[in-house]
Design a protein around this motif. Sequence first.
Motif, PDB file in Angstrom:
ATOM      1  N   ARG A 188     107.487 -10.926 -46.415  1.00 41.17           N
ATOM      2  CA  ARG A 188     106.535 -11.422 -47.101  1.00 41.17           C
ATOM      3  C   ARG A 188     105.573 -10.292 -46.462  1.00 41.17           C
ATOM      4  NH1 ARG A 188     104.975 -17.116 -46.851  1.00 41.17           N
ATOM      5  NH2 ARG A 188     102.762 -17.431 -47.300  1.00 41.17           N
ATOM      6  N   LEU A 189     104.375 -10.849 -47.156  1.00 40.00           N
ATOM      7  CA  LEU A 189     103.445  -9.734 -47.347  1.00 40.00           C
ATOM      8  C   LEU A 189     102.669 -10.085 -45.893  1.00 40.00           C
ATOM      9  CD1 LEU A 189     101.080  -9.413 -50.157  1.00 40.00           C
ATOM     10  CD2 LEU A 189     102.797  -7.546 -48.773  1.00 40.00           C
ATOM     11  N   THR A 190     101.992  -9.146 -44.912  1.00 44.85           N
ATOM     12  CA  THR A 190     101.260  -8.873 -43.837  1.00 44.85           C
ATOM     13  C   THR A 190     100.081  -9.058 -44.512  1.00 44.85           C
ATOM     14  OG1 THR A 190     101.351  -7.249 -43.542  1.00 44.85           O
ATOM     15  CG2 THR A 190     102.800  -8.129 -42.263  1.00 44.85           C
ATOM     16  N   ASP A 191      98.712  -9.462 -43.386  1.00 46.84           N
ATOM     17  CA  ASP A 191      97.227  -9.093 -43.716  1.00 46.84           C
ATOM     18  C   ASP A 191      96.569  -7.557 -43.952  1.00 46.84           C
ATOM     19  OD1 ASP A 191      97.016 -11.549 -43.356  1.00 46.84           O
ATOM     20  OD2 ASP A 191      96.169 -11.077 -41.209  1.00 46.84           O
ATOM     21  N   LYS A 192      97.884  -6.194 -43.801  1.00 41.16           N
ATOM     22  CA  LYS A 192      97.641  -5.359 -44.509  1.00 41.16           C
ATOM     23  C   LYS A 192      98.146  -4.929 -45.374  1.00 41.16           C
ATOM     24  CE  LYS A 192      99.061  -0.429 -42.761  1.00 41.16           C
ATOM     25  NZ  LYS A 192      99.979   0.167 -42.419  1.00 41.16           N
ATOM     26  N   GLY A 193      99.485  -5.868 -45.512  1.00 42.75           N
ATOM     27  CA  GLY A 193      99.725  -5.778 -47.085  1.00 42.75           C
ATOM     28  C   GLY A 193      98.822  -6.530 -47.596  1.00 42.75           C
ATOM     29  N   LYS A 194      98.158  -7.829 -47.843  1.00 45.08           N
ATOM     30  CA  LYS A 194      97.499  -7.752 -49.365  1.00 45.08           C
ATOM     31  C   LYS A 194      96.372  -7.528 -48.811  1.00 45.08           C
ATOM     32  CE  LYS A 194      98.894 -12.231 -47.309  1.00 45.08           C
ATOM     33  NZ  LYS A 194      98.596 -13.905 -46.574  1.00 45.08           N
ATOM     34  N   LYS A 195      95.893  -6.853 -48.196  1.00 47.27           N
ATOM     35  CA  LYS A 195      94.648  -5.774 -47.984  1.00 47.27           C
ATOM     36  C   LYS A 195      95.083  -4.191 -49.066  1.00 47.27           C
ATOM     37  CE  LYS A 195      92.118  -6.735 -44.396  1.00 47.27           C
ATOM     38  NZ  LYS A 195      92.066  -6.370 -42.374  1.00 47.27           N
ATOM     39  N   ILE A 196      96.403  -4.379 -49.365  1.00 49.28           N
ATOM     40  CA  ILE A 196      96.352  -2.746 -49.918  1.00 49.28           C
ATOM     41  C   ILE A 196      96.710  -3.252 -51.149  1.00 49.28           C
ATOM     42  CG2 ILE A 196      98.520  -1.626 -50.701  1.00 49.28           C
ATOM     43  CD1 ILE A 196      98.493  -1.039 -47.160  1.00 49.28           C
ATOM     44  N   LEU A 197      97.197  -4.625 -51.262  1.00 51.27           N
ATOM     45  CA  LEU A 197      97.605  -5.456 -52.678  1.00 51.27           C
ATOM     46  C   LEU A 197      95.843  -5.777 -53.460  1.00 51.27           C
ATOM     47  CD1 LEU A 197      98.851  -6.632 -55.107  1.00 51.27           C
ATOM     48  CD2 LEU A 197      98.919  -8.701 -54.043  1.00 51.27           C
ATOM     49  N   GLN A 198      95.053  -6.145 -52.957  1.00 45.87           N
ATOM     50  CA  GLN A 198      93.773  -6.338 -53.812  1.00 45.87           C
ATOM     51  C   GLN A 198      93.070  -4.623 -54.243  1.00 45.87           C
ATOM     52  OE1 GLN A 198      92.017  -7.848 -49.848  1.00 45.87           O
ATOM     53  NE2 GLN A 198      92.164 -10.337 -51.177  1.00 45.87           N
ATOM     54  N   LYS A 199      93.188  -3.448 -53.048  1.00 45.68           N
ATOM     55  CA  LYS A 199      93.078  -2.618 -53.363  1.00 45.68           C
ATOM     56  C   LYS A 199      93.223  -2.126 -54.505  1.00 45.68           C
ATOM     57  CE  LYS A 199      91.242  -0.923 -48.788  1.00 45.68           C
ATOM     58  NZ  LYS A 199      91.368  -0.098 -47.782  1.00 45.68           N
ATOM     59  N   ALA A 200      94.850  -1.907 -54.690  1.00 47.03           N
ATOM     60  CA  ALA A 200      95.823  -1.288 -55.975  1.00 47.03           C
ATOM     61  C   ALA A 200      95.194  -2.419 -57.254  1.00 47.03           C
ATOM     62  CB  ALA A 200      97.083  -1.246 -55.326  1.00 47.03           C
ATOM     63  N   ALA A 201      95.267  -3.512 -56.484  1.00 46.70           N
ATOM     64  CA  ALA A 201      94.802  -4.851 -57.734  1.00 46.70           C
ATOM     65  C   ALA A 201      93.564  -4.495 -58.706  1.00 46.70           C
ATOM     66  CB  ALA A 201      94.933  -6.189 -57.879  1.00 46.70           C
ATOM     67  N   GLU A 240     108.346  -2.318 -44.556  1.00 55.71           N
ATOM     68  CA  GLU A 240     107.813  -3.304 -43.361  1.00 55.71           C
ATOM     69  C   GLU A 240     107.540  -2.019 -42.314  1.00 55.71           C
ATOM     70  OE1 GLU A 240     111.361  -5.254 -39.951  1.00 55.71           O
ATOM     71  OE2 GLU A 240     112.331  -4.220 -42.210  1.00 55.71           O
ATOM     72  N   GLN A 241     108.375  -0.642 -42.427  1.00 54.83           N
ATOM     73  CA  GLN A 241     108.193   0.165 -41.414  1.00 54.83           C
ATOM     74  C   GLN A 241     105.998  -0.021 -40.765  1.00 54.83           C
ATOM     75  OE1 GLN A 241     110.601   3.674 -42.408  1.00 54.83           O
ATOM     76  NE2 GLN A 241     111.734   3.180 -40.793  1.00 54.83           N
ATOM     77  N   ASN A 242     105.606   0.152 -42.587  1.00 55.41           N
ATOM     78  CA  ASN A 242     104.613   0.583 -42.286  1.00 55.41           C
ATOM     79  C   ASN A 242     103.605  -0.600 -42.569  1.00 55.41           C
ATOM     80  OD1 ASN A 242     104.026   3.533 -43.138  1.00 55.41           O
ATOM     81  ND2 ASN A 242     104.776   2.719 -44.873  1.00 55.41           N
ATOM     82  N   GLN A 243     103.625  -1.940 -41.922  1.00 55.50           N
ATOM     83  CA  GLN A 243     103.334  -3.035 -41.982  1.00 55.50           C
ATOM     84  C   GLN A 243     102.690  -3.483 -42.582  1.00 55.50           C
ATOM     85  OE1 GLN A 243     101.207  -1.974 -37.626  1.00 55.50           O
ATOM     86  NE2 GLN A 243     103.390  -1.887 -36.674  1.00 55.50           N
ATOM     87  N   CYS A 244     103.346  -3.305 -43.333  1.00 52.97           N
ATOM     88  CA  CYS A 244     103.104  -3.536 -45.305  1.00 52.97           C
ATOM     89  C   CYS A 244     103.493  -5.457 -45.491  1.00 52.97           C
ATOM     90  CB  CYS A 244     102.562  -3.632 -46.124  1.00 52.97           C
ATOM     91  SG  CYS A 244     101.444  -1.444 -45.671  1.00 52.97           S
ATOM     92  N   ILE A 245     104.809  -5.608 -44.965  1.00 49.56           N
ATOM     93  CA  ILE A 245     105.916  -7.168 -45.174  1.00 49.56           C
ATOM     94  C   ILE A 245     106.682  -7.229 -44.152  1.00 49.56           C
ATOM     95  CG2 ILE A 245     106.029  -6.493 -47.203  1.00 49.56           C
ATOM     96  CD1 ILE A 245     109.045  -5.266 -46.241  1.00 49.56           C
ATOM     97  N   GLN A 246     106.363  -8.159 -43.843  1.00 46.70           N
ATOM     98  CA  GLN A 246     107.194  -8.738 -42.302  1.00 46.70           C
ATOM     99  C   GLN A 246     108.322  -9.204 -42.770  1.00 46.70           C
ATOM    100  OE1 GLN A 246     105.498 -11.977 -39.984  1.00 46.70           O
ATOM    101  NE2 GLN A 246     106.970 -11.671 -38.306  1.00 46.70           N
ATOM    102  N   ALA A 247     109.720  -8.716 -41.932  1.00 43.76           N
ATOM    103  CA  ALA A 247     111.075  -9.081 -42.860  1.00 43.76           C
ATOM    104  C   ALA A 247     111.418 -10.477 -41.473  1.00 43.76           C
ATOM    105  CB  ALA A 247     111.797  -8.021 -42.633  1.00 43.76           C
ATOM    106  N   THR A 248     112.217 -11.886 -41.860  1.00 48.82           N
ATOM    107  CA  THR A 248     112.520 -13.045 -40.481  1.00 48.82           C
ATOM    108  C   THR A 248     113.895 -13.006 -40.923  1.00 48.82           C
ATOM    109  OG1 THR A 248     111.297 -15.217 -42.219  1.00 48.82           O
ATOM    110  CG2 THR A 248     109.496 -13.352 -40.693  1.00 48.82           C
TER     111      THR A 248
END
Length: 135
Positions: free
Chosen positions: A106-119, A88-96
């Motif tokens: 839930r994943l943010t756009d930044k988190g989705k990009k990181i997920l794609q690279k990691a996959a 959350e601090q790294n803005q990879c996920i957002q908490a509500t």
Amino acid sequence: MEDRLKNFKKSMDRTTFSQLNFTEQQREDIREKINKQYENEEDILLAVLQLLVHEKTGFELAKLLRGRGIQKFEDNEGFLYILLHRLEQNQCIQATWNESEVKSYRLTDKGKKILQKAAKRQSKKRFAFKELLEG
């Protein structure tokens, strides 16, 4: 193994499992699957990111990680919440928070990009490992 478990196993071997025959390779495959644990931090992070494509609570996430065989958070779910806080601090996920005061992630756009690279990196690793085994 405790005596009572040994006796139980013997009983099961004589009755329930008497008709089952496994090759040594099948036994080894089963042992590997049972003992398979995510030791690599990258594997754990990838699993968390994959699961957070859709909104989840920490409790739901912990349950799903257990279902994937990830034991790291067993009996110490605080580690999971520390990881979630870092993401959350790294803005990879957002908490509500919802109206019941339950926190969801839930994943943010930044988190989705990181997920794609990691996959992609993960699939390359698997491909290289498979090549080594088959080659």
